[in-house]
Scaffold this active site. Structure first.
Site, PDB file in Angstrom:
ATOM      1  N   CYS A 134       0.809  -1.217   0.000  1.00  0.00           N
ATOM      2  CA  CYS A 134       0.000   0.000   0.000  1.00  0.00           C
ATOM      3  C   CYS A 134       0.843   1.268   0.000  1.00  0.00           C
ATOM      4  O   CYS A 134       0.350   2.344  -0.365  1.00  0.00           O
ATOM      5  CB  CYS A 134      -0.949   0.002   1.192  1.00  0.00           C
ATOM      6  N   HIS A 180      -3.323   7.417   1.917  1.00  0.00           N
ATOM      7  CA  HIS A 180      -3.717   6.078   1.479  1.00  0.00           C
ATOM      8  C   HIS A 180      -5.117   5.811   2.002  1.00  0.00           C
ATOM      9  O   HIS A 180      -5.415   6.022   3.182  1.00  0.00           O
ATOM     10  CB  HIS A 180      -2.732   5.049   2.021  1.00  0.00           C
ATOM     11  N   ASN A 213     -10.071  -0.040  -0.330  1.00  0.00           N
ATOM     12  CA  ASN A 213      -8.603   0.013  -0.268  1.00  0.00           C
ATOM     13  C   ASN A 213      -8.047  -0.559  -1.572  1.00  0.00           C
ATOM     14  O   ASN A 213      -8.126  -1.760  -1.811  1.00  0.00           O
ATOM     15  CB  ASN A 213      -8.119  -0.803   0.932  1.00  0.00           C
TER      16      ASN A 213
END
Length: 323
Positions: A114, A250, A280
């Site tokens: 990520c 993020h 996500n």
């Protein structure tokens, strides 16, 4: 005179298949309310059968090039941040290079889960500052739906697929924080934390594997480390959270986003939030949010942005950009 890596264009792509929380209720024991209350996610996109990470990345790359008014052979390098490359090798970046018709330069993948886009931006910045490239296409693209264990409700409801891209190009600034471009970067990793977020497959197992996560531990590390890395990057150039126009984090979980903003003393109306629409998307989430934030009219030329992310590894970091 100071060389800067300036954002010349931005774009994104989302697969056509839109998956609301209600659709997941038939797969695992969960509810729309349960997912929203714990993550802020309302819907996400899934890649179609046979649609690959390089396919998504190609569409985002083309959108970013169009926004910059450039063509593929204006680009010197492609850096793709991904943990879901089409094949073990070659890199998905080289596949995107071929797909967009780029016949020069070089392309490679960066794998920091990520945090991948932040790491890719730092690498692109270094290429430009060192003179190895004048224009770099930086892409985050993922098909995390292919890594889900559809019996694990704690993870399978959180992730989506997508891609975002930016074009960075060499420019000359005055060497002050008023310059457009990347002003500071801050990168970290701690391999001792591998077991709290990983995929249990790979060459050593002969399987693709599934994502495994200790959610409470990831949350604890995320809020602390994201605020720390953002402050560290700002400290390098003598700025604080009060100078920031937008945090572009993020997009993992709304509670992490809110906790990080609070620690940075930045109100939520100065945070670009897309997690409700995309879930996500790992390395794709920041460039997706940058592109959507620009489309919404939130991000404007001259704004000071902080992007920050944390992912498996653990790996985490931040980039400060004057848009």
């Amino acid at each position: 005179m100071t060389i800067r890596a300036v954002v010349a264009g931005v774009g994104h792509y989302l697969p056509e298949r839109l998956v609301p929380n209600s659709e997941l209720e038939s797969l695992v024991e969960t509810t729309d309310e349960w997912i929203r209350s714990r993550s802020g996610i309302e819907r996400r996109h899934f890649a179609a059968e046979g649609q690959t990470t390089s396919d998504l990345g190609t569409r985002a790359a083309q959108a970013a090039l169009a926004d910059a008014g450039l063509v593929a052979d204006d680009i010197d390098a492609i850096i793709l941040a991904t943990s879901t490359a089409d094949l073990t090798f070659p890199s998905a970046a080289t596949m995107i290079q071929a797909n967009i018709g780029m016949t020069r330069g070089f392309a490679f993948d960066v794998q920091a889960v990520c945090a991948g886009f932040v790491f890719a931006m730092a690498n692109a910045n270094a290429l430009i500052l060192s003179g190895q490239a004048e224009r770099v296409l930086v892409i985050g693209a993922e098909t995390f739906s292919k890594l889900m264990d559809w019996s694990d409700r704690s993870t399978c409801v959180l992730f989506g697929d997508g891609a975002g891209a930016v074009v960075l190009e060499k420019a000359v600034g005055d060497g002050t924080t008023a310059d457009r471009g990347i002003l500071a970067t801050d990168l970290h990793s701690d391999g001792r934390q591998k077991d709290i977020l990983y995929v249990d497959g790979g060459v050593s197992t002969g399987t693709t594997g599934h994502l495994r996560m200790q959610g409470k531990e990831v949350f604890r590390h995320a809020v602390e480390k994201l605020a720390e890395t953002a402050h560290a990057a700002l400290d390098k150039i003598g700025l604080t959270g009060g100078d920031v126009d937008w945090i572009v984090p993020h997009q993992a979980n709304i509670r992490i986003i809110e906790g990080t903003a609070k620690r940075m003393q930045v109100p939520m109306d100065r945070v670009v939030v897309t997690v409700q629409d995309h879930g996500n998307t790992s390395a794709a989430s920041i460039p997706l949010a940058l592109s959507v934030g620009k489309q919404r009219g939130q991000i404007k030329r001259g704004d000071l942005l902080v992007t920050e992310a944390i992912g498996g590894g653990l790996a985490w970091g931040s980039v400060v950009i004057r848009w």
